[in-house]
Design an enzyme around this catalytic site. Structure first.
Site, short mmCIF file in Angstrom:
data_model
loop_
_atom_site.label_atom_id
_atom_site.label_comp_id
_atom_site.label_asym_id
_atom_site.label_seq_id
_atom_site.Cartn_x
_atom_site.Cartn_y
_atom_site.Cartn_z
N SER A 187 0.84 -1.09 0.04
CA SER A 187 -0.05 0.01 -0.05
C SER A 187 0.97 1.36 -0.11
CB SER A 187 -0.81 0.00 1.26
OG SER A 187 -1.89 0.96 1.06
N ASN A 188 0.42 2.53 0.51
CA ASN A 188 1.09 3.54 0.51
C ASN A 188 0.67 4.41 1.47
OD1 ASN A 188 -0.97 5.46 -0.66
ND2 ASN A 188 -0.68 4.30 -2.57
N HIS A 189 1.24 5.80 1.60
CA HIS A 189 0.87 6.29 2.82
C HIS A 189 -0.30 7.37 3.00
CE1 HIS A 189 4.35 5.37 5.27
NE2 HIS A 189 5.18 5.68 4.24
N ALA A 254 -4.81 7.51 -3.99
CA ALA A 254 -3.47 6.86 -4.39
C ALA A 254 -3.47 5.56 -4.72
CB ALA A 254 -2.51 7.35 -3.28
#
Ligand code: CTP
Length: 379
Positions: A187-189, A254
């Site tokens: 995943s991402n932030h 995102a």
């Protein structure tokens, strides 16, 4: 109390009217300290005979929070036996009732009838939230929604009639999660703060908003219809379903760019050496769904860059067929992922770019929607 504070902080002149019941819980002085204005309690006290007429006339919006089962009943039947009930009858301003009561009282047939009657009189009703009720009463629908949510409703009531009324708006928010195995993911932030701020602002302007949420770190406003998704594939399916009838798509999410080529069906055991992950590209949601866009719709994308921001953002605008691109510098502190502020450059189709100052995501959401409204007007 918190609501009165938020409204006062937002620059509203707040006149607090307390019923007898309310005074059992809080003293009027506390509200006076918060609003800096006198609190009203009596309908027949000396010198107060016309208070209900004046207060009703001066108000842009009348909010009854919490509205008890008894008050909803009195409002529905036009009784005017105390100052608050009389104000409702004497005024023509918009009225928001925020019922809060025991869950069984809320679901009682008489309350349902009273709520329907109040709605038919043009009163807006904000449905109570689910959650823990009074001590020993467990949980259920009946709790007063959070003050921020009530604020959003007040904003929408006051702003109704702006150019987003009747417009279908999709906002995506947050990060996707691409599973490695049943317990791990890539995943991402992204926190979803920018997307949620945009969805809230569009909703306040009267838009018919659908939030397509990946994983977000903040509560999703209950007033906004939301489709929860996890992977890029799911988010893409949701966008593809909603896009053909949408006037605006704001792609603030995102989505992950890569995912594991193989998803293990069982948890990968810890071995002496770490497993090698083979990744494959995910689909680009904007690129794969854009052909479904409605004629004259406005599509807004974000561009998260670390180098050559303007150049890369302009390329994204072209390759993804966007009307506006919002450029974020991923390395700048106070901007981008996780924080409450953002500093962006907005680029339009004609290449014109507007560098904005650092501001809260809430303020930025308003500004971006002003640009979206300009685009909509131009078509
Ligand atoms: N986006 C998308 N589908 C993806 C990835 C991104 O629709 N699989 C959207 C984002 O929501 C954003 C825009 O495309 O509105 C640009 O995202 P960004 O991460 O800046 O760029 P990428 O297209 O992923 O390209 P790169 O990673 O090479 O910068």
């Amino acid at each position: 109390m918190w609501l009165a504070r938020l409204l006062t902080q937002a620059g509203a002149e707040v006149d607090v009217v307390m019923t007898r019941g309310a005074r059992e819980f809080v003293g009027p002085i506390t509200f006076e300290a918060v609003t800096g204005r006198p609190v009203h309690t009596d309908i027949f006290g000396p010198g107060h005979a016309l208070d209900h007429i004046r207060l009703a006339r001066e108000a842009n919006v009348i909010v009854v929070a919490p509205a008890t089962a008894d008050f909803v009943g009195r409002a529905a039947h036009g009784l005017a036996d105390d100052l608050l009930a009389a104000i409702l009858l004497a005024g023509e301003s918009k009225v928001l009732l925020v019922p809060a009561m025991n869950d069984r009282m809320w679901s009682h047939a008489q309350t349902r009838r009273n709520v329907a009657q109040a709605r038919s009189l043009g009163y807006e009703i904000l449905e109570p939230a689910e959650g823990p009720l009074a001590v020993g009463e467990g949980s259920g629908p009946g709790r007063m929604p959070e003050p921020e949510e009530i604020m959003s409703h007040i904003g929408r009531l006051l702003e109704s009639g702006t150019s987003l009324k009747g417009k279908r708006i999709i906002v995506t928010a947050g990060a996707t999660r691409e599973p490695i195995d049943p317990v791990r993911f890539i995943s991402n932030h992204s926190s979803g703060k920018m997307g949620v701020a945009l969805a809230r602002a569009a909703w306040r302007r009267g838009g018919d908003v659908t939030l397509i949420a990946g994983h977000v770190d903040i509560p999703i406003p209950t007033e906004i219809p939301t489709l929860s998704t996890s992977t890029v594939e799911e988010m893409s399916r949701a966008v593809a379903e909603k896009l053909p009838t949408a006037d605006v798509l704001i792609m603030a999410a995102a989505p992950a760019d890569f995912r594991p080529a193989v998803q293990a069906s069982e948890k990968i055991k810890k071995l002496r050496s770490a497993p090698k992950l083979e990744l494959e590209p995910t689909e680009d949601i904007l690129e794969s769904t854009i052909s479904k866009r409605k004629k004259k719709s406005v599509i807004v994308g974000f561009a998260l860059e670390t180098t050559d921001g303007i150049k890369n953002a302009k390329e994204k605008l072209k390759s993804k067929d966007l009307d506006l691109v919002v450029l974020n510098d991923a390395k700048e502190s106070g901007a981008g992922f996780g924080v409450d502020t953002n500093r962006v450059t907005v680029i339009g189709r004609n290449g014109k770019h507007e560098e904005l100052e650092l501001m809260s995501k809430t303020d930025l959401a308003e500004l971006l929607l002003d640009r979206v409204e300009e685009e909509l007007r131009g078509r």
